[in-house]
Motif scaffolding. Sequence first.
Motif, PDB file in Angstrom:
ATOM      1  N   TRP A 143      68.699  76.778  10.687  1.00  0.00           N
ATOM      2  CA  TRP A 143      68.057  77.273   9.541  1.00  0.00           C
ATOM      3  C   TRP A 143      66.409  77.406  10.739  1.00  0.00           C
ATOM      4  CZ3 TRP A 143      69.473  72.105   8.543  1.00  0.00           C
ATOM      5  CH2 TRP A 143      70.367  72.069   7.794  1.00  0.00           C
ATOM      6  N   TYR A 144      65.140  78.188  10.721  1.00  0.00           N
ATOM      7  CA  TYR A 144      64.126  77.805  11.325  1.00  0.00           C
ATOM      8  C   TYR A 144      62.802  77.201  10.759  1.00  0.00           C
ATOM      9  CZ  TYR A 144      63.257  82.390   9.389  1.00  0.00           C
ATOM     10  OH  TYR A 144      62.940  83.858   8.351  1.00  0.00           O
ATOM     11  N   GLY A 145      61.974  77.214  11.345  1.00  0.00           N
ATOM     12  CA  GLY A 145      61.097  76.164  11.047  1.00  0.00           C
ATOM     13  C   GLY A 145      59.910  76.591  11.727  1.00  0.00           C
ATOM     14  N   ILE A 146      58.084  76.325  11.294  1.00  0.00           N
ATOM     15  CA  ILE A 146      57.113  76.008  12.073  1.00  0.00           C
ATOM     16  C   ILE A 146      56.411  74.796  11.945  1.00  0.00           C
ATOM     17  CG2 ILE A 146      56.355  78.720  11.685  1.00  0.00           C
ATOM     18  CD1 ILE A 146      54.249  77.703   9.942  1.00  0.00           C
ATOM     19  N   SER A 147      55.575  74.538  13.214  1.00  0.00           N
ATOM     20  CA  SER A 147      55.190  73.134  13.797  1.00  0.00           C
ATOM     21  C   SER A 147      53.533  73.777  13.309  1.00  0.00           C
ATOM     22  CB  SER A 147      55.542  72.355  14.511  1.00  0.00           C
ATOM     23  OG  SER A 147      54.562  71.012  14.735  1.00  0.00           O
ATOM     24  N   SER A 148      52.823  73.510  12.348  1.00  0.00           N
ATOM     25  CA  SER A 148      51.675  74.108  11.991  1.00  0.00           C
ATOM     26  C   SER A 148      50.375  73.168  10.814  1.00  0.00           C
ATOM     27  CB  SER A 148      52.036  74.973  11.583  1.00  0.00           C
ATOM     28  OG  SER A 148      49.875  75.778  12.274  1.00  0.00           O
ATOM     29  N   ILE A 149      49.459  73.099  11.522  1.00  0.00           N
ATOM     30  CA  ILE A 149      48.221  72.243  10.494  1.00  0.00           C
ATOM     31  C   ILE A 149      47.757  73.758   9.578  1.00  0.00           C
ATOM     32  CG2 ILE A 149      48.583  70.141  11.065  1.00  0.00           C
ATOM     33  CD1 ILE A 149      46.401  70.698  12.640  1.00  0.00           C
ATOM     34  N   ARG A 150      48.195  74.708  10.413  1.00  0.00           N
ATOM     35  CA  ARG A 150      47.031  76.156  10.126  1.00  0.00           C
ATOM     36  C   ARG A 150      47.309  76.886   8.448  1.00  0.00           C
ATOM     37  NH1 ARG A 150      45.807  78.511  16.135  1.00  0.00           N
ATOM     38  NH2 ARG A 150      44.979  77.017  16.921  1.00  0.00           N
ATOM     39  N   PRO A 151      46.344  76.434   7.633  1.00  0.00           N
ATOM     40  CA  PRO A 151      46.732  76.743   6.629  1.00  0.00           C
ATOM     41  C   PRO A 151      47.261  78.212   6.476  1.00  0.00           C
ATOM     42  CG  PRO A 151      44.990  75.545   6.335  1.00  0.00           C
ATOM     43  CD  PRO A 151      45.437  75.508   7.873  1.00  0.00           C
ATOM     44  N   ASN A 152      46.251  79.229   7.233  1.00  0.00           N
ATOM     45  CA  ASN A 152      46.359  80.558   6.616  1.00  0.00           C
ATOM     46  C   ASN A 152      47.802  81.351   7.957  1.00  0.00           C
ATOM     47  OD1 ASN A 152      45.237  79.902   9.515  1.00  0.00           O
ATOM     48  ND2 ASN A 152      44.044  81.406   9.623  1.00  0.00           N
ATOM     49  N   VAL A 153      48.125  80.544   8.992  1.00  0.00           N
ATOM     50  CA  VAL A 153      49.326  80.301   9.229  1.00  0.00           C
ATOM     51  C   VAL A 153      50.767  80.283   8.658  1.00  0.00           C
ATOM     52  CG1 VAL A 153      50.573  80.000  11.186  1.00  0.00           C
ATOM     53  CG2 VAL A 153      48.656  80.016  11.636  1.00  0.00           C
ATOM     54  N   ILE A 154      50.495  79.409   8.022  1.00  0.00           N
ATOM     55  CA  ILE A 154      51.699  78.501   7.089  1.00  0.00           C
ATOM     56  C   ILE A 154      51.891  79.930   6.319  1.00  0.00           C
ATOM     57  CG2 ILE A 154      52.267  76.632   5.331  1.00  0.00           C
ATOM     58  CD1 ILE A 154      51.187  74.834   7.509  1.00  0.00           C
ATOM     59  N   ARG A 155      50.820  79.704   5.462  1.00  0.00           N
ATOM     60  CA  ARG A 155      50.709  81.091   4.392  1.00  0.00           C
ATOM     61  C   ARG A 155      51.367  82.591   4.452  1.00  0.00           C
ATOM     62  NH1 ARG A 155      45.277  78.891   2.703  1.00  0.00           N
ATOM     63  NH2 ARG A 155      44.622  80.659   4.205  1.00  0.00           N
ATOM     64  N   GLU A 156      51.523  82.352   6.187  1.00  0.00           N
ATOM     65  CA  GLU A 156      52.166  83.660   6.423  1.00  0.00           C
ATOM     66  C   GLU A 156      53.107  83.993   6.849  1.00  0.00           C
ATOM     67  OE1 GLU A 156      50.511  87.224   6.804  1.00  0.00           O
ATOM     68  OE2 GLU A 156      48.394  86.152   5.907  1.00  0.00           O
ATOM     69  N   TYR A 157      53.854  82.226   6.717  1.00  0.00           N
ATOM     70  CA  TYR A 157      54.815  82.695   7.590  1.00  0.00           C
ATOM     71  C   TYR A 157      55.990  82.436   5.210  1.00  0.00           C
ATOM     72  CZ  TYR A 157      55.473  82.346  11.865  1.00  0.00           C
ATOM     73  OH  TYR A 157      55.389  83.233  13.092  1.00  0.00           O
ATOM     74  N   VAL A 158      55.226  81.663   5.021  1.00  0.00           N
ATOM     75  CA  VAL A 158      55.459  81.221   3.869  1.00  0.00           C
ATOM     76  C   VAL A 158      56.190  82.717   2.446  1.00  0.00           C
ATOM     77  CG1 VAL A 158      54.751  80.542   1.094  1.00  0.00           C
ATOM     78  CG2 VAL A 158      54.905  79.217   3.040  1.00  0.00           C
ATOM     79  N   LYS A 159      55.105  84.035   2.964  1.00  0.00           N
ATOM     80  CA  LYS A 159      54.839  84.738   2.094  1.00  0.00           C
ATOM     81  C   LYS A 159      55.766  85.777   3.286  1.00  0.00           C
ATOM     82  CE  LYS A 159      51.277  85.755   2.138  1.00  0.00           C
ATOM     83  NZ  LYS A 159      49.576  86.712   2.657  1.00  0.00           N
ATOM     84  N   ARG A 160      56.119  85.486   4.659  1.00  0.00           N
ATOM     85  CA  ARG A 160      56.887  86.467   5.363  1.00  0.00           C
ATOM     86  C   ARG A 160      58.019  86.646   6.221  1.00  0.00           C
ATOM     87  NH1 ARG A 160      51.883  88.500   8.322  1.00  0.00           N
ATOM     88  NH2 ARG A 160      53.112  89.751   9.977  1.00  0.00           N
ATOM     89  N   SER A 161      58.820  85.126   5.747  1.00  0.00           N
ATOM     90  CA  SER A 161      59.861  84.769   6.857  1.00  0.00           C
ATOM     91  C   SER A 161      60.845  83.415   5.483  1.00  0.00           C
ATOM     92  CB  SER A 161      59.585  83.672   7.724  1.00  0.00           C
ATOM     93  OG  SER A 161      59.106  82.835   7.513  1.00  0.00           O
ATOM     94  N   ASN A 162      61.963  83.568   6.362  1.00  0.00           N
ATOM     95  CA  ASN A 162      62.634  82.489   5.691  1.00  0.00           C
ATOM     96  C   ASN A 162      62.535  80.539   6.418  1.00  0.00           C
ATOM     97  OD1 ASN A 162      63.742  84.516   3.538  1.00  0.00           O
ATOM     98  ND2 ASN A 162      64.591  84.843   5.673  1.00  0.00           N
ATOM     99  N   ILE A 163      61.772  80.650   6.289  1.00  0.00           N
ATOM    100  CA  ILE A 163      61.433  79.297   6.869  1.00  0.00           C
ATOM    101  C   ILE A 163      61.792  78.170   5.853  1.00  0.00           C
ATOM    102  CG2 ILE A 163      59.698  79.696   8.610  1.00  0.00           C
ATOM    103  CD1 ILE A 163      57.525  78.306   6.491  1.00  0.00           C
ATOM    104  N   VAL A 164      62.494  77.013   5.999  1.00  0.00           N
ATOM    105  CA  VAL A 164      63.209  76.024   5.363  1.00  0.00           C
ATOM    106  C   VAL A 164      62.178  74.904   5.629  1.00  0.00           C
ATOM    107  CG1 VAL A 164      65.066  77.219   5.545  1.00  0.00           C
ATOM    108  CG2 VAL A 164      64.841  74.999   7.035  1.00  0.00           C
ATOM    109  N   SER A 165      60.813  74.654   6.385  1.00  0.00           N
ATOM    110  CA  SER A 165      60.626  73.553   7.129  1.00  0.00           C
ATOM    111  C   SER A 165      59.379  74.179   7.445  1.00  0.00           C
ATOM    112  CB  SER A 165      61.331  72.870   8.091  1.00  0.00           C
ATOM    113  OG  SER A 165      60.966  73.265   9.514  1.00  0.00           O
ATOM    114  N   VAL A 166      58.058  73.190   7.224  1.00  0.00           N
ATOM    115  CA  VAL A 166      57.162  73.272   8.000  1.00  0.00           C
ATOM    116  C   VAL A 166      56.800  71.387   8.284  1.00  0.00           C
ATOM    117  CG1 VAL A 166      54.692  72.977   8.258  1.00  0.00           C
ATOM    118  CG2 VAL A 166      55.871  75.500   6.919  1.00  0.00           C
ATOM    119  N   MET A 167      56.792  70.980  10.109  1.00  0.00           N
ATOM    120  CA  MET A 167      55.983  69.792  10.627  1.00  0.00           C
ATOM    121  C   MET A 167      54.441  69.950  10.728  1.00  0.00           C
ATOM    122  SD  MET A 167      57.144  68.328  14.451  1.00  0.00           S
ATOM    123  CE  MET A 167      58.675  67.509  13.615  1.00  0.00           C
TER     124      MET A 167
END
Length: 298
Positions: A143-167
């Motif tokens: 799986w892959y995910g991102i480590s971020s606290i940036r709302p704009n970045v997190i929203r983009e990955y939610v829309k465009r990727s198959n992330i399973v996690s956010v740290m």
Amino acid sequence: MNPLGTSDLQISPVSFGCMSLGENAALYRDLLRKAAEAGINFFDTADLYQKGLNELYVGETLKPIRKEVILATKVGNQWRPDGTGWDWNPSKAYILKCAEQSLRRLKTDYIDLYQLHGGTIDDPIDETIEAFELLKKQGKIRWYGISSIRPNVIREYVKRSNIVSVMMQYSLLDRRPEEALLDLLHQHGIGVICRGAVAQGLLLGKPAANYLQYTDGEVARAAKTLAKVATESGLSKLEVALGYVWAHPAVATAALGMRTSAQLDDAILALRHAKPLSDVHRATLRQSVRSFHYDLHR
């Protein structure tokens, strides 16, 4: 099913954040083994930590029980040749190269969770996603995910990727994720790996100090209320701090940095008693400290 687990291996609600481990390799290995034996099965590291040595120690120690643990590491920060610092590099080529290096250091042929170690809205996000998707197709990551606290970045990955996690950082003293991110991630079945749940120890009795936008007085009041809730509920202060973040269904695990055997013992006790905090106690804690929102990267 938890997005960070399989039918036969669910992620433990307490996980081991390996960043805080120092240079004492023998102590390092003892702590990792003890954690695994106690039921902590999620271990989070990064190629950035100790310039790769952190991954190496984790891999060597956990190799005998590789199939019983979930290994997570991160990528994206590139050490400068002179070793004085690092630069951000989310390119596809760099991610693919680093994945091979992390696999070797971790002594494994697959990484359970490969995470982008940061990210900005100006990154080549589609290219970054392509790298993770290719690694997944090749079987090098699960799986892959991102480590971020940036709302704009997190929203983009939610829309465009198959992330399973956010740290992300989340605690009684950092409730910013509650504004929108936690619900958004839960709606999309994306698990939150919570870091900073004890606010650098300030919620557990460490002398009060300024923290984020809070004064030392506000921190002291929050810690005092947490201690009162712990006494009333028969829980440790750590269990209350963790119970606060566990109460949101998006939170899959809380990553704790454990430098000593005593800290690990406290974490193991919290793991054995793991349960969300009651709504009443959670409301009491919330009333003890003001809330604020992310100012940047919205």
